[in-house]
Design an enzyme around this catalytic site. Structure first.
Site, PDB file in Angstrom:
ATOM      1  N   SER A 113       0.828  -1.210   0.000  1.00 46.85           N
ATOM      2  CA  SER A 113       0.000   0.000   0.000  1.00 46.85           C
ATOM      3  C   SER A 113       0.855   1.250   0.000  1.00 46.85           C
ATOM      4  O   SER A 113       1.960   1.269   0.566  1.00 46.85           O
ATOM      5  CB  SER A 113      -0.886  -0.003   1.249  1.00 46.85           C
ATOM      6  OG  SER A 113      -1.503   1.252   1.447  1.00 46.85           O
TER       7      SER A 113
ATOM      8  N   TYR B   6      -1.898   0.008  10.356  1.00 40.41           N
ATOM      9  CA  TYR B   6      -2.140  -0.665   9.081  1.00 40.41           C
ATOM     10  C   TYR B   6      -0.951  -0.495   8.145  1.00 40.41           C
ATOM     11  O   TYR B   6      -0.433  -1.464   7.578  1.00 40.41           O
ATOM     12  CB  TYR B   6      -3.407  -0.108   8.419  1.00 40.41           C
ATOM     13  CG  TYR B   6      -3.516  -0.506   6.965  1.00 40.41           C
ATOM     14  CD1 TYR B   6      -3.742  -1.829   6.598  1.00 40.41           C
ATOM     15  CD2 TYR B   6      -3.368   0.445   5.952  1.00 40.41           C
ATOM     16  CE1 TYR B   6      -3.820  -2.197   5.262  1.00 40.41           C
ATOM     17  CE2 TYR B   6      -3.448   0.090   4.619  1.00 40.41           C
ATOM     18  CZ  TYR B   6      -3.676  -1.238   4.277  1.00 40.41           C
ATOM     19  OH  TYR B   6      -3.740  -1.593   2.958  1.00 40.41           O
TER      20      TYR B   6
ATOM     21  N   LYS C 196       2.019  -3.347   6.548  1.00 35.73           N
ATOM     22  CA  LYS C 196       2.475  -3.496   5.160  1.00 35.73           C
ATOM     23  C   LYS C 196       3.985  -3.312   5.062  1.00 35.73           C
ATOM     24  O   LYS C 196       4.678  -4.053   4.355  1.00 35.73           O
ATOM     25  CB  LYS C 196       1.750  -2.489   4.258  1.00 35.73           C
ATOM     26  CG  LYS C 196       0.259  -2.727   4.121  1.00 35.73           C
ATOM     27  CD  LYS C 196      -0.040  -4.046   3.426  1.00 35.73           C
ATOM     28  CE  LYS C 196      -1.516  -4.209   3.121  1.00 35.73           C
ATOM     29  NZ  LYS C 196      -1.828  -5.501   2.464  1.00 35.73           N
TER      30      LYS C 196
END
Length: 336
Positions: free
Chosen positions: A123, A147, A151
Site C-alpha cells: 500500500s 495498518y 504493510k
C-alpha cells in the site's frame, strides 16, 4: 494454478477475472471476514468459467500447505489482510496478527510446498506523509498508522526472505486508491460494515442508503481545499498483478507503485459522481481527520518501464462503473 488469498474480496475478485481471462486457473482462499462468496459465483457469469474456492484463513499454515499441494499451485497472489486505517489504530494487535503473522505462515507454507513466486499487495500508506510529490519508489518509507506499518513490516520480511534464498521471485505492489467496478456491474466494492473508502460512501448517498457524505476538511492547500488522492480503477489495478506475475519469470524482487500519476480531490469525486449518476450527493464539511495528508499521488514510471503496465481508465469511468454496480446491487451482494 494461481493461489489468490483474499480472493472473494473487492480487489481479489477483479484479479480473479483478469487471471481467468488470461487463461490461468485460480484457487481463491478467503476466510470471508470482510467479503462475500457471491462475488466468486458471479465470476463464472463474467468469464464463462469458475475459480476454485477454499474457505480458509492464511494463519492456518497447515490448511494453506494442503491447498498448495492439492492444487499444484505455482504462484501466489497475496491480498488477504485487514485494511481499515482507523480500526488498525484501535486494534493494532489484531492487525499485526492477521496481516504480519498471517503472511509469515503463508510464506512458511509456500516454502514447505516449494512454491517461491509471490505477488504481494502492499500500500502507498507505507510512505506516510509525503516529503515530495509525485511519490516514487525511492521516497522514504515512514508509515504513520498500524495498518501502514503492517504493510511495511511485511515488505521487510519479504526482502529478508529473498536475501536468504535467491530462488524466490517476489513482486511488492504498492496500491494507491482502488475504486470502480467491473464494467458488467456484477462485481464491485461491497463493504460489510460502514465503508472506509470515499467512493462507496458517495455511491450509497447517491442511491439513498446514507443521508450525506462527510468531507473531512476543506482548508487544505489544494485548489478546492479538500484532500487529493490518486484514484485508480480496480480493473487497471488488477491487470497490474498479471503484468507483475509475467515479470517474475526469473528470480528477483521488485517493488512498484500502482497508481495513475495524477490526483483528484474529494470534491472532484463528488461532482463527477453527481454527473454520471444524475443524482444529488449532499455533503457536509467536518473537521480534518488526524493523520490525513493534503495531497498524495504516485509516480507510476517504474511500473510502465519495468512491467509494461499503465492505467487507462479516467475518474469518470471509475465513477460510472461504480454507479453501474451500485444500481444493479443497491444493497450489495446481500440483496441479490
Amino acid at each position: 494454478m494461481i493461489l489468490l488469498t483474499g480472493g472473494a474480496g473487492y480487489i481479489g475478485s477483479h484479479i480473479a477475472v483478469v487471471l481467468l481471462d488470461a487463461g490461468l486457473d485460480v484457487v481463491a482462499v478467503d476466510n470471508l471476514s470482510n467479503s462475500n462468496s457471491a462475488s466468486l459465483e458471479r465470476i463464472r457469469a463474467i468469464c464463462g468459467r469458475s475459480v476454485i474456492f477454499r474457505h480458509a484463513d492464511i494463519r492456518n499454515e497447515e490448511a494453506i500447505y494442503q491447498i498448495l499441494r492439492a492444487h499444484d499451485v505455482t504462484a501466489v497472489i497475496h491480498l488477504a489482510g485487514l485494511k481499515a486505517v482507523g480500526e488498525s489504530t484501535a486494534q493494532p494487535i489484531t492487525y499485526y496478527d492477521n496481516n504480519v503473522v498471517g503472511t509469515m505462515r503463508l510464506v512458511s507454507a509456500m516454502t514447505r510446498a516449494s512454491v517461491k513466486t509471490l505477488v504481494f499487495s502492499s500500500s502507498a500508506t507505507v510512505y506516510g506523509t509525503p516529503a515530495y510529490l509525485p511519490l516514487d519508489e525511492k521516497h522514504p518509507v515512514a508509515p504513520i498508522n498500524p495498518y501502514g506499518r503492517t504493510k511495511y513490516f511485511i515488505e521487510e520480511i519479504l526482502k529478508d526472505l529473498h536475501e536468504s534464498d535467491k530462488d524466490w521471485r517476489i513482486a511488492i505492489l504498492r496500491y494507491f486508491n482502488p475504486v470502480g467496478a467491473h464494467e458488467s456491474g456484477l462485481i464491485g466494492e461491497d463493504p460489510l460494515d460502514v465503508p472506509n473508502n470515499l467512493l462507496p460512501i458517495v455511491a450509497q448517498v447517491a442511491i439513498g442508503r446514507r443521508p450525506k457524505v462527510h468531507v473531512w476538511g476543506n482548508d487544505y492547500d489544494t485548489p478546492d481545499g479538500t484532500g487529493i488522492r490518486d484514484f485508480i480503477h480496480v480493473v487497471d489495478l488488477a491487470s497490474g498483478h498479471l503484468s507483475a506475475l509475467s515479470q517474475l519469470r526469473q528470480p528477483g524482487l521488485l517493488t512498484v507503485n500502482l497508481g495513475t500519476g495524477s490526483g483528484s480531490s474529494v470534491m472532484d469525486v463528488i461532482q463527477t459522481f453527481k454527473e454520471v449518476s444524475g443524482r444529488p450527493v449532499p455533503y457536509v464539511i467536518d473537521q480534518r481527520r488526524v493523520g490525513d495528508v493534503a495531497t498524495c499521488y504516485a509516480d507510476p514510471t517504474l511500473a510502465k518501464n519495468l512491467l509494461g503496465w499503465t492505467s487507462t481508465r479516467s475518474l469518470t469511468q471509475m465513477c460510472a462503473d461504480h454507479w453501474h454496480f451500485q444500481m444493479k446491487n443497491p444493497n450489495g451482494y446481500r440483496g441479490a
